[in-house]
Design an enzyme around this catalytic site. Sequence first.
Site, PDB file in Angstrom:
ATOM      1  N   TYR A   1      -9.483  -2.592  14.694  1.00  0.00           N
ATOM      2  CA  TYR A   1      -9.050  -3.968  14.945  1.00  0.00           C
ATOM      3  C   TYR A   1      -7.669  -3.988  15.562  1.00  0.00           C
ATOM      4  O   TYR A   1      -6.971  -2.978  15.634  1.00  0.00           O
ATOM      5  CB  TYR A   1      -9.046  -4.770  13.648  1.00  0.00           C
ATOM      6  CG  TYR A   1      -7.854  -4.502  12.749  1.00  0.00           C
ATOM      7  CD1 TYR A   1      -6.787  -5.401  12.689  1.00  0.00           C
ATOM      8  CD2 TYR A   1      -7.790  -3.355  11.960  1.00  0.00           C
ATOM      9  CE1 TYR A   1      -5.696  -5.161  11.869  1.00  0.00           C
ATOM     10  CE2 TYR A   1      -6.705  -3.109  11.146  1.00  0.00           C
ATOM     11  CZ  TYR A   1      -5.660  -4.023  11.101  1.00  0.00           C
ATOM     12  OH  TYR A   1      -4.569  -3.770  10.296  1.00  0.00           O
TER      13      TYR A   1
ATOM     14  N   LYS B   1      -6.107   2.167  14.016  1.00  0.00           N
ATOM     15  CA  LYS B   1      -6.090   0.864  13.337  1.00  0.00           C
ATOM     16  C   LYS B   1      -7.490   0.560  12.801  1.00  0.00           C
ATOM     17  O   LYS B   1      -8.171  -0.372  13.224  1.00  0.00           O
ATOM     18  CB  LYS B   1      -5.610  -0.221  14.301  1.00  0.00           C
ATOM     19  CG  LYS B   1      -4.915  -1.398  13.613  1.00  0.00           C
ATOM     20  CD  LYS B   1      -4.172  -2.243  14.623  1.00  0.00           C
ATOM     21  CE  LYS B   1      -3.630  -3.525  14.044  1.00  0.00           C
ATOM     22  NZ  LYS B   1      -2.558  -3.325  13.061  1.00  0.00           N
TER      23      LYS B   1
ATOM     24  N   GLU C   1       5.630   3.939   6.535  1.00  0.00           N
ATOM     25  CA  GLU C   1       5.570   2.567   7.048  1.00  0.00           C
ATOM     26  C   GLU C   1       5.255   1.646   5.881  1.00  0.00           C
ATOM     27  O   GLU C   1       5.286   2.072   4.728  1.00  0.00           O
ATOM     28  CB  GLU C   1       4.504   2.454   8.138  1.00  0.00           C
ATOM     29  CG  GLU C   1       3.103   2.843   7.669  1.00  0.00           C
ATOM     30  CD  GLU C   1       2.059   2.800   8.778  1.00  0.00           C
ATOM     31  OE1 GLU C   1       2.370   2.305   9.877  1.00  0.00           O
ATOM     32  OE2 GLU C   1       0.930   3.253   8.532  1.00  0.00           O
TER      33      GLU C   1
ATOM     34  N   LEU D   1       0.978   3.846  12.038  1.00  0.00           N
ATOM     35  CA  LEU D   1       0.403   3.156  13.177  1.00  0.00           C
ATOM     36  C   LEU D   1       1.523   2.837  14.160  1.00  0.00           C
ATOM     37  O   LEU D   1       2.582   2.339  13.759  1.00  0.00           O
ATOM     38  CB  LEU D   1      -0.271   1.861  12.730  1.00  0.00           C
ATOM     39  CG  LEU D   1      -0.894   1.043  13.857  1.00  0.00           C
ATOM     40  CD1 LEU D   1      -2.142   1.732  14.396  1.00  0.00           C
ATOM     41  CD2 LEU D   1      -1.224  -0.361  13.389  1.00  0.00           C
TER      42      LEU D   1
END
Length: 285
Positions: free
Chosen positions: A33, A144, A176, A200
């Site tokens: 996505y 993702k 992250e 990501l």
Amino acid sequence: MKELAYYDGTIGTPDELTIPFNDRVHFFGDGVYDATVGGNHKVYLLQDHLDRFYSSAKALDIKIPMEKEEFGELLTRLLSMVEGETHFVYWQVTRGAGTRNHTFADDMLGKLWVMIRPNRLKDPEVPVSLITREDTRFYHCNIKTLNLIPSVMASQKAKEAGAEETIFHRGEIVTECAHSNVSILKDGIFYSHPNDTMILRGISKTHMISACYRLGIPVIERPFTLSELMDADEIIVTSSSNFCLHANQIDGKPVGGKDPKNLLLIQDEVISEYLAYTGKKSLFD
């Protein structure tokens, strides 16, 4: 239309659309996505997000049923159908529909989904609180993927702690957040984790780094530790739907607030880019 949903060529509201039982998303979370903000009916940083979306799909050998340019035109057209001036624009592709089996046919064609709803961006002047959590996700964080259970659980823990976001770390190394990137300012230098398989590649983070270069703020992309995080002059959290937020608390301890000048410069530069791209006059109109 106040809120729009799209699945494999059909447009309606989220309540109207139905998804085939055999779509592999139901059994395996088999898809990827992307998402961004829509401002003034423009999909913000559309090309950047499409590039990442198609790269994620390619990494999992998912066949997107439209070429990149055609899909970008579809997203823009769908956004024009939704009321309002600021939106959350989300899309995904699942591998396709077929009898449940871990393996899949080589010619299976993906199913495209789009969801667009009204959105309001957070005020970057208002600090946020964070918590930390050991990063136990898999080793392909650069894709993702739809498999977001670890991020969902980490986000829930933040909510229960009265915080806005969870910072992941592997041992002492900060990676992250559950659904954002985290970077720090220290002694006038911007530090951020490099774009490896542990995080990501955040498009908002990438554009924030470009903003730092334009401002003459040095950038170092390297892993930093929990100790460096807690000792940072400023802690900056970025995502495609919220730009350049800053933290004042982590795990209940006060942090940041020591370099408001550079923080404000970066925030203003990032927001200016968004306003210029979308033609909006304000972040909140």
